[in-house]
Each structure stands twice: as structure tokens, then as C-alpha cells.
Design an enzyme around this catalytic site. Structure first.
Site, PDB file in Angstrom:
ATOM      1  N   GLY A   1      -2.303   3.720   4.296  1.00  0.00           N
ATOM      2  CA  GLY A   1      -3.299   4.070   3.296  1.00  0.00           C
ATOM      3  C   GLY A   1      -2.827   5.018   2.215  1.00  0.00           C
ATOM      4  O   GLY A   1      -3.514   5.995   1.902  1.00  0.00           O
TER       5      GLY A   1
ATOM      6  N   HIS B   1      -4.291   9.609   6.380  1.00  0.00           N
ATOM      7  CA  HIS B   1      -4.068   8.350   7.102  1.00  0.00           C
ATOM      8  C   HIS B   1      -2.710   8.270   7.804  1.00  0.00           C
ATOM      9  O   HIS B   1      -2.539   7.436   8.705  1.00  0.00           O
ATOM     10  CB  HIS B   1      -4.189   7.161   6.149  1.00  0.00           C
ATOM     11  CG  HIS B   1      -5.550   6.966   5.567  1.00  0.00           C
ATOM     12  ND1 HIS B   1      -6.683   6.845   6.344  1.00  0.00           N
ATOM     13  CD2 HIS B   1      -5.969   6.877   4.274  1.00  0.00           C
ATOM     14  CE1 HIS B   1      -7.736   6.689   5.555  1.00  0.00           C
ATOM     15  NE2 HIS B   1      -7.330   6.707   4.298  1.00  0.00           N
TER      16      HIS B   1
ATOM     17  N   ASP C   1     -12.819  10.039  -3.639  1.00  0.00           N
ATOM     18  CA  ASP C   1     -13.168   8.617  -3.747  1.00  0.00           C
ATOM     19  C   ASP C   1     -14.568   8.328  -3.220  1.00  0.00           C
ATOM     20  O   ASP C   1     -15.027   7.187  -3.254  1.00  0.00           O
ATOM     21  CB  ASP C   1     -12.132   7.732  -3.052  1.00  0.00           C
ATOM     22  CG  ASP C   1     -11.795   8.184  -1.650  1.00  0.00           C
ATOM     23  OD1 ASP C   1     -12.435   9.132  -1.152  1.00  0.00           O
ATOM     24  OD2 ASP C   1     -10.868   7.614  -1.044  1.00  0.00           O
TER      25      ASP C   1
ATOM     26  N   ASP D   1       0.819  -1.216   0.000  1.00  0.00           N
ATOM     27  CA  ASP D   1       0.000   0.000   0.000  1.00  0.00           C
ATOM     28  C   ASP D   1       0.850   1.263   0.000  1.00  0.00           C
ATOM     29  O   ASP D   1       0.489   2.265  -0.627  1.00  0.00           O
ATOM     30  CB  ASP D   1      -0.922   0.022   1.221  1.00  0.00           C
ATOM     31  CG  ASP D   1      -2.160  -0.828   1.033  1.00  0.00           C
ATOM     32  OD1 ASP D   1      -2.338  -1.372  -0.071  1.00  0.00           O
ATOM     33  OD2 ASP D   1      -2.943  -0.956   1.993  1.00  0.00           O
TER      34      ASP D   1
ATOM     35  N   HIS E   1     -13.030   7.174   2.975  1.00  0.00           N
ATOM     36  CA  HIS E   1     -12.331   6.506   4.074  1.00  0.00           C
ATOM     37  C   HIS E   1     -12.277   7.411   5.306  1.00  0.00           C
ATOM     38  O   HIS E   1     -12.139   8.635   5.181  1.00  0.00           O
ATOM     39  CB  HIS E   1     -10.908   6.129   3.655  1.00  0.00           C
ATOM     40  CG  HIS E   1     -10.850   5.198   2.482  1.00  0.00           C
ATOM     41  ND1 HIS E   1     -10.684   5.643   1.190  1.00  0.00           N
ATOM     42  CD2 HIS E   1     -10.956   3.846   2.413  1.00  0.00           C
ATOM     43  CE1 HIS E   1     -10.682   4.609   0.363  1.00  0.00           C
ATOM     44  NE2 HIS E   1     -10.851   3.510   1.084  1.00  0.00           N
TER      45      HIS E   1
ATOM     46  N   TYR F   1      -9.534   7.759  -7.087  1.00  0.00           N
ATOM     47  CA  TYR F   1      -8.751   6.778  -7.840  1.00  0.00           C
ATOM     48  C   TYR F   1      -9.272   6.516  -9.254  1.00  0.00           C
ATOM     49  O   TYR F   1      -8.698   5.702  -9.961  1.00  0.00           O
ATOM     50  CB  TYR F   1      -8.657   5.490  -7.013  1.00  0.00           C
ATOM     51  CG  TYR F   1      -8.165   5.812  -5.628  1.00  0.00           C
ATOM     52  CD1 TYR F   1      -6.831   6.139  -5.406  1.00  0.00           C
ATOM     53  CD2 TYR F   1      -9.042   5.902  -4.549  1.00  0.00           C
ATOM     54  CE1 TYR F   1      -6.378   6.514  -4.153  1.00  0.00           C
ATOM     55  CE2 TYR F   1      -8.595   6.268  -3.289  1.00  0.00           C
ATOM     56  CZ  TYR F   1      -7.263   6.574  -3.104  1.00  0.00           C
ATOM     57  OH  TYR F   1      -6.814   6.957  -1.858  1.00  0.00           O
TER      58      TYR F   1
ATOM     59  N   ASP G   1     -13.918  12.319   2.440  1.00  0.00           N
ATOM     60  CA  ASP G   1     -13.330  11.158   1.774  1.00  0.00           C
ATOM     61  C   ASP G   1     -14.176   9.926   2.111  1.00  0.00           C
ATOM     62  O   ASP G   1     -14.815   9.874   3.160  1.00  0.00           O
ATOM     63  CB  ASP G   1     -11.907  10.990   2.317  1.00  0.00           C
ATOM     64  CG  ASP G   1     -11.023  10.075   1.505  1.00  0.00           C
ATOM     65  OD1 ASP G   1     -11.287   8.862   1.506  1.00  0.00           O
ATOM     66  OD2 ASP G   1     -10.052  10.546   0.899  1.00  0.00           O
TER      67      ASP G   1
END
EC number: 3.5.1.98
Length: 422
Positions: A152, A144, A268, A102, A181, A307, A179
Site C-alpha cells: 500500500g 501498511h 485520504d 503499488d 484505509h 492523494y 486514515d
């Protein structure tokens, strides 16, 4: 006939915009979903729409190790500064820093971190000195990263560094994260303080990364109730998202009363994102930006995840137009990356009739229960915390006030100088 990209502009908002033409040239790897090249597409669209004429453009000084050490550990910063793809096998404790698939080591890693972090820090500085109402750094927003490890796709937490700078001048900083996430790295950094309220709207449940951000994560000690989490299920659409976003943010503004805002605009959460699972449209996503802007509080606007590259560029370009109060044509102007936007060549594509990849699993009753619980917690605060700010520490980066006297003529010269974003 000249193509009219700007349909209407009534902006009185003072906006500055950070971009370094090198930031989009870094490469995580051929199969990695994070593509810094998305920043090249974004900035090329911003230029070709003429939005640069509505704001001041800056190339920030890259953050150095001393800047990063304001939050990150010395061992970790030293590692980032010295590791390369060629010498990584010489490091025995790579796993300690969470380096791997990652978060790979790629050529220029430290320089990449320096560039995106520098833009966020300098944006905070300009807000501190009341030079602008909004500062934009789409390369930032890497939420992150932790104190001593990557996570992340994020290595240096530019958001935390910027907030630490803002805290020198502001008693209360509000952080908002849209986001898909959870903004775990920022929440963790300020979990024990009431001087930063973190508010994150994100997918939660199952094995979805990072696995944190339940509604019961509310902060601890002095920071109890100052972490606000809105855990959402797959497939949320514009209507449902805004029906929870607006009352929560309104409640936060009423009870917390921040004097500055940091807004992370991870793209995202858009429909059809490669890694996301929400169904937001670009207009729905941007409505969050518009709503936050309506409070007329100094705001640092940052990027984040995203992404599906062409949609990231579309989204952040449109949100740039929102920041400068400018209506733009939906037909894309010709630009260096026009082929990315085939076959529709629209800023905001029409997805009418296309099937949803994720059905909306957020029921009305569930969203209402979230709203009630969060507003109940906010009411317990009763009043906004205050602090006595004494001697203000020096800025992380020196401010050159002369740079802010640029005329429109100088802005056009800067456009010519930095016109190559490829």
C-alpha cells in the site's frame, strides 16, 4: 500592512516538528497517486503561517539499517538498501517483497524510507525523555508496511519502529488511525500483545484495500481485545464520524489508560480525496486531533495517506495549528505553491452546494451497533494491563539535549537556513 496569518495563540503545549527538505523530492512515478511533494506544500504553508515560531523545528537523523531491523527482516532491509531501478532485474525474488505497481522501486527509495522513519523514531525519543508534549512528523505514518514486504505505497513501517521505542518507557501505548484505509501493518505487528492497543477507523467492505479491519478482528492470545476496529461504509460525514470517534476513544482512554499516544492522521479520509470515499471536512478531521489532544497525554502525530495534494497540505497545516493552540486566518498567505490552491485560496474551502461523490451509507443504527459492540469489548478488559519495566534499553538514536535549548532567536535563524522547501 503586514498580513496577519495568526489570529490567536494561547499555546502552552510544547511541540516539536520534524522536517527534512529532501523528503518531498522523491518520486514514485508519473502516474502513481502517492506524491511526497505534498510534504513540500505542507511545510511551506506551515512556515508562511508563522507556525514554526510556536514549536521547535528539527531535521532528524535518518534511520539506518540497524534501526529498521528492530522490526523488519534482514533480507527485506538488505533488499531496500541495495535495489535500484537500474539493478532491479537482477533480483530474482522481487515479488517476495511485494514490489510492483503499488510499491515501485524508484531512485532514492532507501533514503526516502530512512528520512521518514528517522523523524518518527526521533519524535518517539523526545516524548520518552519528556522534552515535548507533542511531536509531529507529517512524512511518517506509513501504516501498511509489513515485517518482510512492502504494501500500500509503504515500505518501512515507521509507526511500528516508533512504538517499539515508546515501549521502552511506557507500559501501554495507544495507536489511533484515522486514515480511510485500515492500519493493517501496525495491527499485525502488535496483534498478540496487550501493551499496544490499536484503534482504526476506516472504510471496510467490497474490494477496498487492504480488505482487513472487520469489527471481529480483536487481537489474539495476550492481545485479545486490544485491537479495536471501526469498519465504516462509504460517505461518512463529520457528524457521524465524530459521533462514533469520540465515544470509542473516550472508552479506550477510560479502560486502557495509555501513557502515550501515536495518532496517524491519514488525509485520504477527506472529502474529494483521489482514492478515498469519505466525506470528512478538514475541520471534522482536525476535530479528531483536537479531541485526542484534550486528554493531555504525550502524542506522536504522524501523516499517512492523502492523494489530493492541495487538500493534504491544507489539512496537515490546519492540524499543526491545532497542535500549537493557534487560530490561523482562513485566507492563505502567499507561498511558493499558491497556484495549487486556486481558485479559492482558502485554508478550509467552502464546499457548500457541491454534490457529494459518495452518499453516506452509514445508518444511525449501524453506527450505534458498532459503538455498543466496541464498548462492550472494552468493559471486558476491566483494568489496564501493567508491566514491570526493568533496565531500559539504549535509545535507537542518541539524543542531543543541547539542541533543545534553542531560543526563539535560534528558531528564526533555523527558518532562514531551511527556508527553501521546494
Amino acid at each position: 500592512m503586514e498580513y496577519n496569518t495568526i489570529l490567536n495563540n494561547t499555546s502552552k503545549t510544547r511541540v516539536c516538528y520534524f522536517f527534512d527538505q529532501d523528503v518531498g523530492n522523491y518520486f514514485y512515478g508519473p502516474y502513481h497517486p502517492m506524491k511526497p511533494h505534498r510534504l513540500c506544500l505542507t511545510n511551506n504553508l506551515v512556515l508562511n503561517y508563522g507556525l514554526h515560531k510556536k514549536m521547535h523545528l528539527y531535521k532528524a537523523r535518518p534511520a539506518d539499517a540497524e534501526d529498521m531491523l528492530k522490526f523488519h527482516s534482514e533480507d527485506y532491509v538488505d533488499f531496500l538498501e541495495r535495489v535500484t531501478p537500474e539493478n532491479i532485474n537482477e533480483w530474482k525474488d522481487v515479488k517476495r517483497f511485494h514490489i510492483g505497481e503499488d510499491c515501485p522501486v524508484f531512485p532514492g527509495l532507501y533514503d526516502y524510507c530512512s528520512i521518514y522513519s528517522g523523524g518518527s523514531i526521533e519524535g518517539a525519543l523526545k516524548l520518552n525523555h519528556r522534552m515535548y508534549d507533542i511531536a509531529i512528523n507529517w512524512s511518517g505514518g506509513l501504516h501498511h508496511a509489513r515485517k518482510d514486504e512492502a504494501s500500500g505505497f509503504c515500505y518501512v513501517n515507521d509507526i511500528v519502529l516508533a512504538i517499539l521505542e515508546l515501549l521502552k518507557f511506557h507500559a501501554r501505548v495507544l495507536y489511533i488511525d484515522i486514515d480511510v484505509h485500515h492500519g493493517d501493518g501496525v495491527q499485525e505487528a502488535f496483534y498478540l500483545t496487550d501493551r499496544v492497543m490499536t484503534v482504526s477507523f476506516h472504510k471496510f467492505g467490497g474490494d477496498f484495500f487492504p480488505g482487513t479491519g472487520d469489527i471481529d478482528e480483536i487481537g489474539a492470545k495476550t492481545g485479545k481485545l486490544y485491537s479495536v476496529n471501526v469498519p465504516l461504509a462509504d460517505g461518512i460525514d463529520d457528524k457521524n464520524y465524530l459521533n462514533i470517534f469520540k465515544p470509542v476513544i473516550q472508552g479506550v482512554m477510560d479502560y486502557y489508560r495509555p501513557s502515550v499516544i501515536v495518532l496517524q492522521c491519514g488525509a485520504d479520509s477527506l472529502r474529494f480525496d483521489r482514492l478515498g470515499c469519505f466525506n470528512l471536512t478538514i475541520k471534522g478531521h482536525a476535530e479528531c486531533v483536537r479531541f485526542v489532544k484534550s486528554f493531555n497525554i504525550p502524542t506522536l502525530v504522524l501523516g499517512g495517506g492523502g492523494y489530493t495534494v492541495r487538500n493534504v497540505a491544507r489539512c496537515w497545516t490546519y492540524e499543526t495549528s491545532v497542535c500549537v493552540d493557534t487560530e490561523v486566518n482562513n485566507e492563505l498567505p502567499y507561498n511558493d505553491y499558491i497556484q495549487f490552491y486556486s481558485p479559492d485560496f482558502q485554508l478550509i474551502p467552502d464546499y457548500t452546494g457541491l454534490p457529494f461523490k459518495y452518499e453516506n451509507a452509514n445508518t444511525k443504527s449501524y453506527l450505534e451497533s458498532l459503538r455498543i459492540k466496541i464498548l462492550e469489548n472494552l468493559r471486558i478488559l476491566q483494568w489496564a494491563p501493567s508491566v514491570q519495566i526493568q533496565d531500559v534499553p539504549p535509545d535507537i538514536m542518541p539524543i542531543d539535549f543541547d539542541r533543545d535549548e534553542d531560543s526563539k532567536e535560534n528558531m528564526d535563524k533555523r527558518k532562514k537556513k531551511h527556508n527553501d522547501f521546494s
